[in-house]
Design a protein around this motif. Structure first.
Motif, mmCIF file in Angstrom:
data_model
loop_
_atom_site.group_PDB
_atom_site.id
_atom_site.type_symbol
_atom_site.label_atom_id
_atom_site.label_comp_id
_atom_site.label_asym_id
_atom_site.label_seq_id
_atom_site.Cartn_x
_atom_site.Cartn_y
_atom_site.Cartn_z
ATOM 1 N N ARG A 153 -10.516 35.403 38.137
ATOM 2 C CA ARG A 153 -9.913 34.158 38.963
ATOM 3 C C ARG A 153 -10.785 33.702 40.089
ATOM 4 N NH1 ARG A 153 -4.726 34.962 41.408
ATOM 5 N NH2 ARG A 153 -4.682 37.317 40.898
ATOM 6 N N VAL A 154 -11.323 34.558 40.824
ATOM 7 C CA VAL A 154 -12.267 34.200 41.901
ATOM 8 C C VAL A 154 -13.468 33.332 41.393
ATOM 9 C CG1 VAL A 154 -13.844 34.775 43.569
ATOM 10 C CG2 VAL A 154 -11.519 35.877 43.629
ATOM 11 N N TRP A 155 -14.077 33.824 40.194
ATOM 12 C CA TRP A 155 -15.158 33.223 39.893
ATOM 13 C C TRP A 155 -14.767 31.906 39.145
ATOM 14 C CZ3 TRP A 155 -19.939 34.328 40.450
ATOM 15 C CH2 TRP A 155 -20.225 35.565 40.708
ATOM 16 N N VAL A 156 -13.435 31.561 38.672
ATOM 17 C CA VAL A 156 -12.800 30.577 38.259
ATOM 18 C C VAL A 156 -12.681 29.408 39.518
ATOM 19 C CG1 VAL A 156 -10.935 29.261 37.274
ATOM 20 C CG2 VAL A 156 -11.807 31.272 36.066
ATOM 21 N N ALA A 157 -12.365 30.163 40.754
ATOM 22 C CA ALA A 157 -12.364 29.403 41.950
ATOM 23 C C ALA A 157 -13.623 28.654 42.334
ATOM 24 C CB ALA A 157 -11.723 30.098 43.200
ATOM 25 N N MET A 158 -14.614 29.549 42.287
ATOM 26 C CA MET A 158 -15.903 29.031 42.725
ATOM 27 C C MET A 158 -16.530 27.926 41.653
ATOM 28 S SD MET A 158 -19.630 30.881 42.753
ATOM 29 C CE MET A 158 -19.980 30.589 41.055
ATOM 30 N N LEU A 159 -16.067 28.087 40.588
ATOM 31 C CA LEU A 159 -16.365 26.793 39.332
ATOM 32 C C LEU A 159 -15.546 25.516 39.870
ATOM 33 C CD1 LEU A 159 -18.019 26.696 36.650
ATOM 34 C CD2 LEU A 159 -15.661 27.147 35.497
ATOM 35 N N LEU A 160 -14.378 26.008 40.409
ATOM 36 C CA LEU A 160 -13.545 24.660 40.696
ATOM 37 C C LEU A 160 -13.910 24.243 41.997
ATOM 38 C CD1 LEU A 160 -9.684 25.461 40.225
ATOM 39 C CD2 LEU A 160 -10.809 23.707 38.820
ATOM 40 N N ALA A 161 -14.524 24.839 42.862
ATOM 41 C CA ALA A 161 -15.101 24.217 44.251
ATOM 42 C C ALA A 161 -16.326 23.318 43.771
ATOM 43 C CB ALA A 161 -15.566 25.544 45.223
ATOM 44 N N GLN A 162 -17.037 23.658 42.814
ATOM 45 C CA GLN A 162 -18.202 23.039 42.373
ATOM 46 C C GLN A 162 -17.917 21.517 42.195
ATOM 47 O OE1 GLN A 162 -20.465 24.926 39.526
ATOM 48 N NE2 GLN A 162 -21.569 23.358 38.845
ATOM 49 N N ASP A 163 -16.608 21.340 41.725
ATOM 50 C CA ASP A 163 -15.709 20.187 41.480
ATOM 51 C C ASP A 163 -16.452 19.046 40.374
ATOM 52 O OD1 ASP A 163 -13.711 18.461 42.220
ATOM 53 O OD2 ASP A 163 -14.939 17.220 43.576
ATOM 54 N N ALA A 164 -16.773 19.794 39.427
ATOM 55 C CA ALA A 164 -17.763 19.139 38.110
ATOM 56 C C ALA A 164 -16.537 18.764 37.124
ATOM 57 C CB ALA A 164 -18.612 20.105 37.525
ATOM 58 N N PRO A 165 -16.705 17.647 36.599
ATOM 59 C CA PRO A 165 -15.652 17.130 35.644
ATOM 60 C C PRO A 165 -15.620 17.719 34.121
ATOM 61 C CG PRO A 165 -17.513 15.548 35.820
ATOM 62 C CD PRO A 165 -17.749 16.559 36.895
ATOM 63 N N VAL A 166 -16.862 18.492 34.157
ATOM 64 C CA VAL A 166 -16.959 19.337 32.873
ATOM 65 C C VAL A 166 -17.168 21.060 32.862
ATOM 66 C CG1 VAL A 166 -18.265 19.557 30.629
ATOM 67 C CG2 VAL A 166 -18.120 17.324 31.731
ATOM 68 N N LEU A 167 -16.144 21.594 32.620
ATOM 69 C CA LEU A 167 -16.430 23.022 32.733
ATOM 70 C C LEU A 167 -16.798 23.787 31.516
ATOM 71 C CD1 LEU A 167 -13.371 23.477 35.059
ATOM 72 C CD2 LEU A 167 -15.547 23.178 35.469
ATOM 73 N N LEU A 168 -17.631 24.629 31.516
ATOM 74 C CA LEU A 168 -18.062 25.274 30.290
ATOM 75 C C LEU A 168 -17.794 26.889 30.507
ATOM 76 C CD1 LEU A 168 -21.484 23.805 29.281
ATOM 77 C CD2 LEU A 168 -19.267 23.038 28.668
ATOM 78 N N LEU A 169 -17.157 27.484 29.602
ATOM 79 C CA LEU A 169 -16.530 28.887 29.909
ATOM 80 C C LEU A 169 -16.874 29.802 28.786
ATOM 81 C CD1 LEU A 169 -12.983 27.512 30.330
ATOM 82 C CD2 LEU A 169 -14.384 27.897 32.225
ATOM 83 N N ASP A 170 -17.620 30.622 29.051
ATOM 84 C CA ASP A 170 -18.343 31.816 27.943
ATOM 85 C C ASP A 170 -17.433 32.946 28.106
ATOM 86 O OD1 ASP A 170 -19.827 32.996 26.170
ATOM 87 O OD2 ASP A 170 -21.671 32.830 27.098
ATOM 88 N N GLU A 171 -16.653 33.055 26.883
ATOM 89 C CA GLU A 171 -15.731 34.199 26.767
ATOM 90 C C GLU A 171 -15.016 34.490 28.025
ATOM 91 O OE1 GLU A 171 -17.313 37.277 24.679
ATOM 92 O OE2 GLU A 171 -18.811 36.340 23.351
ATOM 93 N N PRO A 172 -14.188 33.423 28.663
ATOM 94 C CA PRO A 172 -13.585 33.776 29.931
ATOM 95 C C PRO A 172 -12.400 34.988 30.000
ATOM 96 C CG PRO A 172 -12.855 31.774 28.966
ATOM 97 C CD PRO A 172 -13.799 32.318 28.045
ATOM 98 N N THR A 173 -11.814 35.213 28.862
ATOM 99 C CA THR A 173 -10.743 36.169 28.788
ATOM 100 C C THR A 173 -11.124 37.651 28.397
ATOM 101 O OG1 THR A 173 -10.169 35.642 26.593
ATOM 102 C CG2 THR A 173 -9.196 34.429 28.347
ATOM 103 N N THR A 174 -12.577 37.743 28.231
ATOM 104 C CA THR A 174 -13.110 39.313 27.693
ATOM 105 C C THR A 174 -13.021 39.958 28.893
ATOM 106 O OG1 THR A 174 -14.644 38.105 26.409
ATOM 107 C CG2 THR A 174 -15.061 40.374 27.131
ATOM 108 N N PHE A 175 -12.386 41.206 28.540
ATOM 109 C CA PHE A 175 -12.182 42.460 29.603
ATOM 110 C C PHE A 175 -10.757 42.408 30.425
ATOM 111 C CE2 PHE A 175 -16.920 42.175 29.247
ATOM 112 C CZ PHE A 175 -17.004 43.074 28.550
ATOM 113 N N LEU A 176 -9.947 41.163 29.983
ATOM 114 C CA LEU A 176 -8.732 41.139 30.671
ATOM 115 C C LEU A 176 -7.753 41.598 29.846
ATOM 116 C CD1 LEU A 176 -9.139 37.281 32.312
ATOM 117 C CD2 LEU A 176 -9.732 39.581 33.347
#
Length: 268
Positions: A153-176
């Protein structure tokens, strides 16, 4: 639910991509609809993450091109790409001894210049990202002290802070674990409903059908099907692409396609 726009925001045009001398995909052409939640699915080693990395400009096509907002992505300056497009890699490593707040603040790098560093709007963006991901209370903690779910979730927060309109997520649920997987996917769905275009490599077919409104199905480096889950997902596709005999029925909770493997003993 609002109707999603059909124009493209990101696409590969006749792109041949791979690593050094190993070509993974040849003459690949595929589009990501603007405003969509697109899931890239397929068996292991079929080229899903390779395609995502090419879309993110991490990999340069051997031939062909990647187009972002109507322009070849290679023509953009690096900071401009980072303002338009954010990437959550498959394995993200934080520097030793960094706090959550400091890591999330790194998402503001594309918006800063040599002469204009930290601004009030940067502070506000970091605060919004922490709040949106439920990590505000973790801001002062060290990233390496967090659980796997918290860290993601912290990495996702960093991605959100970037404030980009397009988000690319490579296997975001792995190991959860399963609860954190769905928690994260619900978060991504909210980001999409707020107007962002999401592209995620996912392994779980049922999660892809439940959360995405557009699928890109790959096999052996090629795109074999694209479209809405209800139009694309079928027992024949699951068999042809994954080699699995299954039924595809409506999910009782969401009415989205639900893949149910057939018991191999039933045919004995």
């Amino acid at each position: 639910m609002s109707t999603k726009p059909t124009d493209e925001t990101l696409r590969a045009e006749d792109a041949t991509i791979g690593y050094d001398t190993r070509i993974v995909s040849t003459a690949l052409s595929v589009s990501v609809p603007a405003g969509s939640f697109t899931a890239i699915i397929g068996p292991n080693a079929c080229g899903k993450s390779t395609l995502l990395r090419a879309l993110a400009r991490v990999l340069r096509p051997v031939s062909g091109r990647i187009v972002l907002d109507g322009r070849s992505i290679s023509d953009y300056p690096v900071r401009e790409v980072a303002r338009r497009l954010g990437l959550l890699p498959q394995t993200a490593l934080a520097p030793d001894g960094i706090t959550v707040a400091d890591l999330v603040a790194r998402g503001r790098y594309p918006h800063q210049t040599l002469f204009q560093r930290w601004r009030p709007e940067d502070e506000e963006a970091v605060g919004r990202a922490l709040a949106a991901t439920g990590t505000t209370e973790l801001a002062g903690r060290m990233v390496d002290e967090l659980s796997g779910g918290q860290r993601q979730r912290v990495w996702v927060a960093m991605l959100l802070a970037q404030d980009a309109p397009v988000l690319l997520l490579d296997e975001p649920t792995t190991f959860l674990d399963i609860a954190h997987q769905y928690e994260l996917l619900e978060l991504f769905r909210r980001f999409n409903e707020e107007g962002r275009t999401l592209v995620a490599v996912l392994h779980d077919l049922n999660q892809a059908c439940r959360y995405a409104d557009h699928l890109i199905v790959m096999k052996d480096g090629a795109v074999v099907a694209t479209g809405a889950p209800a139009e694309v997902m079928s027992a024949q596709l699951v068999h042809d692409v994954f080699g699995l005999r299954a039924l595809v029925v409506p999910d009782p909770a969401t009415a989205t396609p639900l893949v149910v493997p057939v018991d191999p003993r039933a045919s004995r």
